[in-house]
Design an enzyme around this catalytic site. Structure first.
Site: not given
Length: 311
Positions: A82, A104, A213, A256
């Site tokens: 993650d 990310d 998310h 998530n």
């Protein structure tokens, strides 16, 4: 059954109008609570590990805990990184046995986000690993993620086709109004996700799995348990579950969940010590904490995600 990627999992979820829960793990009790719930409900599962979790629990311990969960449950389980913040972090997880990673680079300019993401995708695909990327920036604070409201931004639907085609990513996290942590919205406001953005993204990327998310709903029973037993969490407000259910019925294939797990564990432990101030055996307070994580995850799988019986 070995660890799996999310490819077939997402295809089934997209076609079936449900989402897979991606639950963050940090220790054995959290892994057990999540996976016992999924086993009882025969649900597919993504267990995800943040950079902070790897620093806390150690990569090898986390890998072995998840491998043990596969043995104990027989479920299809994805092990996912993650918010990987660099190619090096993603490479370390790919080399170390993860079946899915997120890069990310959403804080970078569009072209740089593409460049970094494409580099990760090329390495991951060469090793049979899938990649999640992010376009748009979610506000909030959680582990290594810290984005102010001023620096957050909604995903621009007109950019998604170019981004996906140039990076080759396998799923895309978008920003439609969710945020990281337990303090997502100001008290008294009515949270509303931008379904217009989600629908436009879906039109431009037909059949492509979308990720949300910052989707914890912040269950108030656990906030109350914390506040009633020495905590101080005024105004903690999460994403309404009916909106998450609607998102799961559309193109969102992965949702998530992290803060809710933390609240369940912390609230349970705080209440245990308030009721049993003389206790000191970790097994005595971690057992009810694990049980409440299990009940929370069962609720998410059944009433929010819609993936019960889909393993």
């Amino acid at each position: 059954m070995p660890l799996v990627t999310s490819t077939e999992m997402f295809k089934k979820a997209y076609d079936g109008g449900y989402a897979i829960g991606a639950f963050n793990v940090n220790n054995m009790e959290i892994v057990q609570g999540i996976t016992e719930a999924a086993k009882d409900l025969n649900a597919p599962l993504i267990l995800q590990v943040s950079k902070g979790a790897r620093a806390y629990a150690n990569h090898t311990y986390l890998i072995k805990l998840v491998e043990a969960a596969v043995i104990e449950t027989g479920l299809p389980i994805v092990l996912h990184l993650d918010h990987g913040d660099s190619f090096e972090t993603c490479k370390s997880c790919i080399d170390g046995g993860f079946t899915s990673v997120m890069i990310d680079a959403s804080s970078k300019p569009f072209a740089e986000n593409i460049e970094i993401t494409r580099k990760v995708v090329e390495y991951a695909h060469d090793h049979g690993v899938v990649v999640e990327a992010e376009l748009g920036a979610l506000a909030g604070v959680e582990d290594e993620v810290n984005v102010s409201a001023e620096n957050s931004s909604y995903t621009r639907p007109e950019e998604v086709q170019e981004f996906v085609s140039k990076t080759g990513c396998d799923s895309l996290a978008i920003a439609i109004g969710t945020s990281h942590g337990a303090y997502k919205f100001k008290p008294g406001t009515k949270p509303q996700l931008r379904f217009d953005i989600l629908e436009e993204v879906s039109k431009r990327l037909p059949g492509f799995p979308i990720v949300l998310h910052g989707s914890s709903s912040v269950p108030q029973e656990y906030v109350k348990m914390i506040n009633d037993n020495g905590g101080n969490m005024p105004g903690a407000i999460g994403v309404p579950e009916d909106q998450l259910r609607h998102a799961a019925s559309l193109s969102v294939c992965k949702i998530n969940i992290d803060s809710d797990l933390r609240l369940a564990m912390t609230g349970t432990i705080r209440q245990f010590f308030a009721e049993h101030p003389d206790k000191f055996d970790p097994r005595e307070y971690l057992k009810p904490a694990r049980a409440n994580i299990k009940e929370l995850v069962k609720h998410k799988i059944t009433d929010v995600l819609g993936c019960a019986g889909k393993a």
